[in-house]
Design a protein around this motif. Sequence first.
Motif, PDB file in Angstrom:
ATOM      1  N   ASN A 109       0.816  -1.057  -0.098  1.00 41.02           N
ATOM      2  CA  ASN A 109      -0.047   0.006  -0.183  1.00 41.02           C
ATOM      3  C   ASN A 109       0.785   1.280  -0.018  1.00 41.02           C
ATOM      4  N   LYS A 110       2.046   1.156   0.277  1.00 43.22           N
ATOM      5  CA  LYS A 110       3.027   2.296   0.354  1.00 43.22           C
ATOM      6  C   LYS A 110       2.513   3.107   1.382  1.00 43.22           C
ATOM      7  N   GLU A 111       2.294   2.524   2.592  1.00 41.83           N
ATOM      8  CA  GLU A 111       2.043   3.357   3.993  1.00 41.83           C
ATOM      9  C   GLU A 111       3.028   2.952   4.856  1.00 41.83           C
ATOM     10  N   TRP A 112       3.051   3.846   5.693  1.00 41.84           N
ATOM     11  CA  TRP A 112       4.171   4.244   6.900  1.00 41.84           C
ATOM     12  C   TRP A 112       3.359   4.663   7.956  1.00 41.84           C
ATOM     13  N   GLN A 113       3.366   4.001   9.041  1.00 41.05           N
ATOM     14  CA  GLN A 113       2.622   4.583  10.406  1.00 41.05           C
ATOM     15  C   GLN A 113       3.516   4.515  11.642  1.00 41.05           C
ATOM     16  N   ILE A 114       3.088   5.400  12.475  1.00 38.65           N
ATOM     17  CA  ILE A 114       3.806   5.158  13.768  1.00 38.65           C
ATOM     18  C   ILE A 114       2.679   5.468  14.839  1.00 38.65           C
ATOM     19  N   ASP A 115       2.838   4.764  15.984  1.00 41.45           N
ATOM     20  CA  ASP A 115       2.050   5.233  16.904  1.00 41.45           C
ATOM     21  C   ASP A 115       2.962   5.917  18.115  1.00 41.45           C
ATOM     22  N   ARG A 116       2.460   7.247  18.125  1.00 40.31           N
ATOM     23  CA  ARG A 116       3.377   8.096  18.839  1.00 40.31           C
ATOM     24  C   ARG A 116       3.201   8.025  20.406  1.00 40.31           C
ATOM     25  N   LEU A 117       2.176   7.172  20.861  1.00 41.70           N
ATOM     26  CA  LEU A 117       2.203   7.066  22.308  1.00 41.70           C
ATOM     27  C   LEU A 117       3.213   5.735  22.556  1.00 41.70           C
ATOM     28  N   ARG A 118       3.502   4.828  21.760  1.00 44.27           N
ATOM     29  CA  ARG A 118       4.344   3.530  21.774  1.00 44.27           C
ATOM     30  C   ARG A 118       5.703   4.254  21.843  1.00 44.27           C
ATOM     31  N   CYS A 119       6.036   5.102  20.788  1.00 50.21           N
ATOM     32  CA  CYS A 119       7.489   5.516  20.425  1.00 50.21           C
ATOM     33  C   CYS A 119       8.243   5.940  21.746  1.00 50.21           C
ATOM     34  N   CYS A 120       9.243   5.467  21.852  1.00 53.17           N
ATOM     35  CA  CYS A 120      10.119   5.822  22.806  1.00 53.17           C
ATOM     36  C   CYS A 120      11.357   6.842  22.621  1.00 53.17           C
ATOM     37  N   VAL A 121      11.200   7.235  21.092  1.00 59.68           N
ATOM     38  CA  VAL A 121      12.155   8.255  20.615  1.00 59.68           C
ATOM     39  C   VAL A 121      13.702   7.699  20.905  1.00 59.68           C
ATOM     40  N   CYS A 122      13.923   6.607  20.570  1.00 62.00           N
ATOM     41  CA  CYS A 122      15.241   5.845  20.862  1.00 62.00           C
ATOM     42  C   CYS A 122      16.141   6.053  19.670  1.00 62.00           C
ATOM     43  N   ASN A 123      15.765   6.620  18.587  1.00 56.73           N
ATOM     44  CA  ASN A 123      16.380   6.921  17.282  1.00 56.73           C
ATOM     45  C   ASN A 123      16.928   5.476  16.659  1.00 56.73           C
ATOM     46  N   LEU A 124      16.471   4.352  17.148  1.00 55.27           N
ATOM     47  CA  LEU A 124      17.227   3.206  16.343  1.00 55.27           C
ATOM     48  C   LEU A 124      16.591   3.126  14.827  1.00 55.27           C
ATOM     49  N   CYS A 125      15.267   3.667  14.702  1.00 58.46           N
ATOM     50  CA  CYS A 125      14.949   3.680  13.250  1.00 58.46           C
ATOM     51  C   CYS A 125      15.552   4.415  12.395  1.00 58.46           C
ATOM     52  N   VAL A 126      16.069   5.700  12.979  1.00 56.65           N
ATOM     53  CA  VAL A 126      16.766   6.733  12.080  1.00 56.65           C
ATOM     54  C   VAL A 126      17.924   6.093  11.742  1.00 56.65           C
ATOM     55  N   GLU A 127      18.696   5.500  12.797  1.00 54.03           N
ATOM     56  CA  GLU A 127      20.048   5.028  12.495  1.00 54.03           C
ATOM     57  C   GLU A 127      19.993   3.812  11.282  1.00 54.03           C
ATOM     58  N   ILE A 128      19.245   3.176  11.282  1.00 57.09           N
ATOM     59  CA  ILE A 128      19.048   1.977  10.381  1.00 57.09           C
ATOM     60  C   ILE A 128      18.323   2.207   9.087  1.00 57.09           C
ATOM     61  N   CYS A 129      17.894   3.274   8.712  1.00 57.87           N
ATOM     62  CA  CYS A 129      17.151   3.566   7.650  1.00 57.87           C
ATOM     63  C   CYS A 129      18.200   3.830   6.580  1.00 57.87           C
ATOM     64  N   PRO A 130      18.001   2.886   5.443  1.00 51.56           N
ATOM     65  CA  PRO A 130      19.080   2.978   4.302  1.00 51.56           C
ATOM     66  C   PRO A 130      19.031   4.427   3.467  1.00 51.56           C
ATOM     67  N   THR A 131      17.865   4.746   3.415  1.00 51.52           N
ATOM     68  CA  THR A 131      17.608   5.834   2.542  1.00 51.52           C
ATOM     69  C   THR A 131      17.796   7.204   3.529  1.00 51.52           C
ATOM     70  N   LYS A 132      17.789   7.327   4.589  1.00 51.71           N
ATOM     71  CA  LYS A 132      17.746   8.298   5.663  1.00 51.71           C
ATOM     72  C   LYS A 132      16.773   9.183   5.398  1.00 51.71           C
ATOM     73  N   CYS A 133      15.531   8.674   5.007  1.00 54.42           N
ATOM     74  CA  CYS A 133      14.253   9.307   5.197  1.00 54.42           C
ATOM     75  C   CYS A 133      13.708   9.836   6.395  1.00 54.42           C
ATOM     76  N   LEU A 134      14.134   9.172   7.522  1.00 55.77           N
ATOM     77  CA  LEU A 134      13.692   9.282   8.857  1.00 55.77           C
ATOM     78  C   LEU A 134      14.605  10.176   9.497  1.00 55.77           C
ATOM     79  N   SER A 135      13.993  11.025  10.297  1.00 56.69           N
ATOM     80  CA  SER A 135      14.754  12.045  11.209  1.00 56.69           C
ATOM     81  C   SER A 135      13.976  12.357  12.424  1.00 56.69           C
ATOM     82  N   THR A 136      14.721  13.043  13.411  1.00 58.48           N
ATOM     83  CA  THR A 136      14.143  13.276  14.801  1.00 58.48           C
ATOM     84  C   THR A 136      14.029  14.896  14.646  1.00 58.48           C
ATOM     85  N   ASN A 137      12.813  15.235  14.905  1.00 56.48           N
ATOM     86  CA  ASN A 137      12.355  16.477  15.137  1.00 56.48           C
ATOM     87  C   ASN A 137      12.358  16.908  16.564  1.00 56.48           C
TER      88      ASN A 137
END
Length: 127
Positions: free
Chosen positions: A61-89
Amino acid sequence: MTKIVGWNLVKGPATLMYPQRERIFTPITRGRIENAIERCIFCGLCGRRCPTFAIAVAKENKEWQIDRLRCCVCNLCVEICPTKCLSTNQQYPAPVSARELAIHRENQPPSPAGKDEAPRQGNRGDA
């Protein structure tokens, strides 16, 4: 006690006088995860790396979703992203009154015709 009262009168309030003075975030502040969806390849590495299972990726579906109440903002997803499309605001997510409102979904916009697809050739029945 008089010493403490005098100190507080001279020093002023210990809290930030918001909204008169805007809060300045430090460079290491972790507020929320943002996705530049146009660069995302939907590989799902971010969802597999997330320790709280806050990220879900649907490649078909080309859909990406995040549950902000579950996210602990550990930045592991930002570090592993191969295209560097994730960032921490640095801005924190807005408060919500229902759990469903904390789930943030993004769909990749459809690409314009002709950019990703090769032109089709074949019989069209034209004479």
